[in-house]
Design a protein around this motif. Sequence first.
Motif, PDB file in Angstrom:
ATOM      1  N   ASP A 153       0.825  -1.202   0.000  1.00  0.00           N
ATOM      2  CA  ASP A 153       0.000   0.000   0.000  1.00  0.00           C
ATOM      3  C   ASP A 153       0.861   1.255   0.000  1.00  0.00           C
ATOM      4  OD1 ASP A 153      -2.937   0.865   0.338  1.00  0.00           O
ATOM      5  OD2 ASP A 153      -1.932   2.019   1.908  1.00  0.00           O
ATOM      6  N   ARG A 154       2.051   1.161   0.577  1.00  0.00           N
ATOM      7  CA  ARG A 154       2.954   2.311   0.641  1.00  0.00           C
ATOM      8  C   ARG A 154       3.814   2.466  -0.601  1.00  0.00           C
ATOM      9  NH1 ARG A 154       8.055   3.739   2.718  1.00  0.00           N
ATOM     10  NH2 ARG A 154       8.609   1.571   3.134  1.00  0.00           N
ATOM     11  N   GLU A 191      -6.726  -2.218  -2.598  1.00  0.00           N
ATOM     12  CA  GLU A 191      -8.165  -1.997  -2.663  1.00  0.00           C
ATOM     13  C   GLU A 191      -8.969  -3.101  -1.996  1.00  0.00           C
ATOM     14  OE1 GLU A 191      -9.397   0.688  -3.692  1.00  0.00           O
ATOM     15  OE2 GLU A 191      -7.937   1.623  -5.039  1.00  0.00           O
ATOM     16  N   GLN A 192      -8.513  -4.341  -2.108  1.00  0.00           N
ATOM     17  CA  GLN A 192      -9.241  -5.473  -1.543  1.00  0.00           C
ATOM     18  C   GLN A 192      -8.258  -6.492  -0.981  1.00  0.00           C
ATOM     19  OE1 GLN A 192     -11.569  -6.237  -5.319  1.00  0.00           O
ATOM     20  NE2 GLN A 192     -13.178  -6.707  -3.822  1.00  0.00           N
ATOM     21  N   SER A 243      -4.405  -1.204  -6.835  1.00  0.00           N
ATOM     22  CA  SER A 243      -4.455  -0.222  -7.910  1.00  0.00           C
ATOM     23  C   SER A 243      -3.089   0.444  -7.988  1.00  0.00           C
ATOM     24  CB  SER A 243      -5.549   0.810  -7.638  1.00  0.00           C
ATOM     25  OG  SER A 243      -5.567   1.798  -8.647  1.00  0.00           O
ATOM     26  N   THR A 244      -2.420   0.294  -9.127  1.00  0.00           N
ATOM     27  CA  THR A 244      -1.029   0.737  -9.222  1.00  0.00           C
ATOM     28  C   THR A 244      -0.766   1.510 -10.499  1.00  0.00           C
ATOM     29  OG1 THR A 244       1.280  -0.026  -9.176  1.00  0.00           O
ATOM     30  CG2 THR A 244      -0.319  -1.437 -10.302  1.00  0.00           C
ATOM     31  N   LEU A 275      -6.794  -9.790   7.529  1.00  0.00           N
ATOM     32  CA  LEU A 275      -5.700  -8.909   7.137  1.00  0.00           C
ATOM     33  C   LEU A 275      -6.269  -7.577   6.662  1.00  0.00           C
ATOM     34  CD1 LEU A 275      -3.492 -11.441   5.122  1.00  0.00           C
ATOM     35  CD2 LEU A 275      -3.259 -10.774   7.531  1.00  0.00           C
ATOM     36  N   PHE A 276      -5.452  -6.534   6.754  1.00  0.00           N
ATOM     37  CA  PHE A 276      -5.922  -5.186   6.455  1.00  0.00           C
ATOM     38  C   PHE A 276      -5.037  -4.531   5.401  1.00  0.00           C
ATOM     39  CE2 PHE A 276      -7.316  -6.359  10.621  1.00  0.00           C
ATOM     40  CZ  PHE A 276      -8.630  -5.914  10.677  1.00  0.00           C
TER      41      PHE A 276
END
Length: 382
Positions: free
Chosen positions: A31-32, A38-39, A64-65, A168-169
Amino acid sequence: MKTQGVTAYLSLGSNLGNRAFFLQKALFELDRRAGRVEQVSPVYRSRAWGFEGGDFLNACAAVSTSLPPEALLEVLLELEREAGRERVPGAGYRSRTLDLDLLYYGDLQLRTETLVVPHPRLQERRFVLKPLADIAPQVYHPALGRDHRNLLQECRDDTPLEKTPLRLFANRQEFFSDLGFVAVEGNIGAGKTTLARMMAEDLNAKLILERFADNPFLPKFYEDPARFAFPLELSFLADRYQQFIEDTRQLDLFKSFVVSDYDIYKSLIFARITLGEEEFKLYRKLFGFMYQEVRKPRLYVYLYQRTERLLDQIARRGRDYERGIPADYLEQIQKGYFDFMRNSPELNSLVIDVGDLDFVTRPGDYASVLDQMVAHTLQRNG
């Protein structure tokens, strides 16, 4: 090639060490570094596929990248290396701390010496198809022309797959938001207020700080402990109780969770040290009535510091009424906290040694402290 906003699907697996933490840490870093996660699918447990080894935890994620596929692959390999895994060409399947595979990159079909997308064997692996079908049931394989539900039905892999209760998050803020309430505790001068402030700012948390500076009995207590111990502890208890009742029960729609720089149980720890036997008996009765009414933290973090460093940090912050605090008083407080945690097995408590850490000026130390909280929580829940 247009790469802005491409949805990539990834597979994550681990069968060594704190498996859930390796997966969760990878999602945080994706994410970083790679885009927006997204999911995230549920987590499944499966036997090692293609070799003898411990059971795997597996999940899939949609990211999403804007990275090109080769650059995204390099991020995945870098995260594997940081988790202690080295891919050895020709070595075959083996146990690993972290396994990250790029399954899809949008609708792209690509074959190079280093990368093939879609992943050439995803349709053969139930431990990939099931979590993938959970988050993208109607996404079609660009080469096979079938969606994941159909591919799962047609898959010949009969390896048993067990859905786990682990969750998981996508990022740290979501993880701590799920905890709801985190208390950061520690001895005088341990850095608990500083860490709580940093977490609140970084993770969008509602901050609760102990209002010790407004207590009129505190300077008097350090001058004459025997005389002012009882009114000091009663006033602290009343103030902490009121603050916890008001601040932990009042919802804030614009904050993700609550973080405090103390837990109300510290009242009993300090009172046990400062009060005489008869005073403490009375105090404990009052405390018991109040304690059952307040909200308890889902994660209780204790920052451990050596006594010498505590004295140094107390001296450097320069509060007049803290001058002359003896080392044995700090050691009694430390013992009180450890007795409390040892005798409270229901408490989700974590001791973090911050003696060699500087989480204010070194971002890596701050990240390490958060990682220890995440790893502890996942290991306890897993």
